[in-house]
Design an enzyme around this catalytic site. Sequence first.
Site, short mmCIF file in Angstrom:
data_model
loop_
_atom_site.label_atom_id
_atom_site.label_comp_id
_atom_site.label_asym_id
_atom_site.label_seq_id
_atom_site.Cartn_x
_atom_site.Cartn_y
_atom_site.Cartn_z
N GLY A 10 0.81 -1.23 -0.02
CA GLY A 10 -0.03 -0.17 0.12
C GLY A 10 0.98 1.24 0.09
O GLY A 10 2.12 1.20 -0.10
N ASP A 31 0.17 -8.80 1.40
CA ASP A 31 -0.93 -7.85 0.81
C ASP A 31 -1.80 -8.56 -0.12
O ASP A 31 -1.52 -9.29 -0.91
CB ASP A 31 -0.15 -6.66 0.18
CG ASP A 31 -1.13 -5.31 0.05
OD1 ASP A 31 -0.61 -4.32 0.55
OD2 ASP A 31 -2.13 -5.45 -0.63
N LEU A 76 -0.54 -2.67 9.14
CA LEU A 76 -1.07 -1.49 8.36
C LEU A 76 -2.37 -1.84 7.34
O LEU A 76 -2.98 -1.10 6.83
CB LEU A 76 0.08 -0.99 7.38
CG LEU A 76 0.68 0.31 8.00
CD1 LEU A 76 1.52 -0.27 9.27
CD2 LEU A 76 1.87 0.77 6.99
N TYR A 149 -15.87 2.81 9.83
CA TYR A 149 -14.31 2.85 9.96
C TYR A 149 -13.72 3.05 11.30
O TYR A 149 -12.73 2.67 11.76
CB TYR A 149 -13.75 3.65 8.62
CG TYR A 149 -12.59 3.89 8.65
CD1 TYR A 149 -11.65 2.76 7.94
CD2 TYR A 149 -11.71 5.32 8.97
CE1 TYR A 149 -10.20 3.00 7.87
CE2 TYR A 149 -10.28 5.27 8.78
CZ TYR A 149 -9.64 4.36 8.38
OH TYR A 149 -8.46 4.11 8.09
P1 NAD Z 1 -3.34 1.64 1.54
O1 NAD Z 1 -4.96 1.20 1.11
O2 NAD Z 1 -2.50 2.16 0.50
O3 NAD Z 1 -2.80 0.47 2.41
C1 NAD Z 1 -3.66 -0.48 2.98
C2 NAD Z 1 -2.95 -2.09 2.25
O4 NAD Z 1 -3.77 -3.07 3.03
C3 NAD Z 1 -3.37 -1.94 0.72
O5 NAD Z 1 -1.89 -2.33 0.07
C4 NAD Z 1 -4.29 -2.97 0.66
O6 NAD Z 1 -4.07 -3.89 -0.65
C5 NAD Z 1 -3.99 -3.89 1.84
N1 NAD Z 1 -5.15 -4.85 2.32
C6 NAD Z 1 -6.08 -4.59 2.51
N2 NAD Z 1 -6.97 -5.40 3.26
C7 NAD Z 1 -6.25 -6.62 3.17
C8 NAD Z 1 -6.23 -7.91 3.55
N3 NAD Z 1 -7.53 -8.15 3.96
N4 NAD Z 1 -5.00 -8.68 3.70
C9 NAD Z 1 -3.98 -8.41 3.12
N5 NAD Z 1 -3.80 -6.94 2.73
C10 NAD Z 1 -4.68 -6.20 2.90
O7 NAD Z 1 -3.64 2.71 2.64
P2 NAD Z 1 -2.50 3.51 3.57
O8 NAD Z 1 -3.10 4.95 3.38
O9 NAD Z 1 -1.25 2.92 3.09
O10 NAD Z 1 -2.98 3.12 4.75
C11 NAD Z 1 -2.21 2.19 5.64
C12 NAD Z 1 -2.78 2.07 6.98
O11 NAD Z 1 -2.60 3.27 7.58
C13 NAD Z 1 -4.12 1.80 7.15
O12 NAD Z 1 -4.23 1.07 8.25
C14 NAD Z 1 -4.86 3.08 7.37
O13 NAD Z 1 -6.15 2.84 8.03
C15 NAD Z 1 -3.87 3.86 8.23
N6 NAD Z 1 -4.10 5.14 7.97
C16 NAD Z 1 -3.75 5.94 6.95
C17 NAD Z 1 -4.14 7.36 6.81
C18 NAD Z 1 -3.73 8.03 5.58
O14 NAD Z 1 -3.87 9.36 5.72
N7 NAD Z 1 -3.08 7.52 4.45
C19 NAD Z 1 -4.56 7.95 8.00
C20 NAD Z 1 -4.91 7.20 8.89
C21 NAD Z 1 -4.98 5.91 8.90
#
Ligand code: NAD
Length: 322
Positions: A10, A31, A76, A149
């Site tokens: 991700g 992932d 993550l 969420y």
């Molecule tokens: P992202 O969607 O790019 O990353 C999440 C990853 O998890 C993706 O690659 C997705 O394919 C993978 N994934 C989802 N479900 C899965 C499963 N069941 N099994 C295996 N892999 C799975 O999003 P991100 O922005 O990189 O977020 C990463 C983490 O940070 C998340 O937990 C998100 O809630 C948290 N977060 C992000 C932000 C932000 O601003 N980007 C803010 C708050 C929290």
Amino acid sequence: MKAFITGGAGFIGSHLAERLLKEGNKVLVIDNLSTGSLKNIESFKEHSGFEFVEGDIRNAELMEPLVGQSEVIFHLAAAVGVKLIVEDPVHTIETNIGGTEIVLDIANKFGKKILIASSSEVYGKNKAVPFCEDDDIVLGSTSVSRWSYACSKAIDEFLGLAFYQQYGLSVVIGRFFNTIGPRQTGQYGMVVPRFVQRALRNEPVLIYGTGKQTRCFCYVADLVEAIISLMNCKQAEGRVYNIGSNEEIAIEDLADKIIEMTGSKSKKQFVSYEVAYGRPIEDMMRRVPNVERIKKTIGWEPKTILTEMLQTIIDSEKRKMD
Ligand code: NAD
């Protein structure tokens, strides 16, 4: 160190993997590529210290040996993005609660330290900015699916802290505020990549709601530095940490800034949440972190200013378009 990153293909996970590899660590990623992409790990997937497994975190049989062979876990993987959450709430709840339960169970079985990615969304409708980690969380009705969420991330936090208290598992919770950087996709409603991509194509920049709502954007490299330091800090165990920037900007001003920085001919266009998401959405007007706790614990503060982050994102999006 061998680090296991769930969701490592991700946006944030791939930056974390890259940084850990650069520092000489081994990295194992799982992932399912639901919102992540192989493109995100392209630049380092041939690195001798890197291993990628395509699969689901809810597959306990697959997960056990992966956790067993790693020293620390950065959890993550999650269903992310307002658009995905309102369109597929079952998937969000099942992934974020069921997935974290499995990851924690296995981490506990092997006694592996784990950092859980939570979100500023857990503060919900609380208006008392800046948010401190022990502030009340104020969520909306269960009939409004967008709160699933926030609620799922809050349950993840409760569960992580319960494993720490009851079993002595080393757990750290990071409450990430809006994080931006190259590789973030605009596909699931993330505002900065959406604005940049549209500005570069001279298309109308779509502002959801009034544009008066403010956000604080943290650069992904700063966040990655924070979570690696928290992982290495004994004192951080069993605690929740806000991770974010406190440079606040209204979304309309963000649109103006991006249009100016890209030299775009784009015009701003205001779109109701109902049109954007197919249903009305309750949005938070301000979301500002208090980062005193993390500063005290590991001396971390956000370093990158918004203009600098936007320039890096614009350059990266331009390269993609070329
Ligand atoms: P992202 O969607 O790019 O990353 C999440 C990853 O998890 C993706 O690659 C997705 O394919 C993978 N994934 C989802 N479900 C899965 C499963 N069941 N099994 C295996 N892999 C799975 O999003 P991100 O922005 O990189 O977020 C990463 C983490 O940070 C998340 O937990 C998100 O809630 C948290 N977060 C992000 C932000 C932000 O601003 N980007 C803010 C708050 C929290």
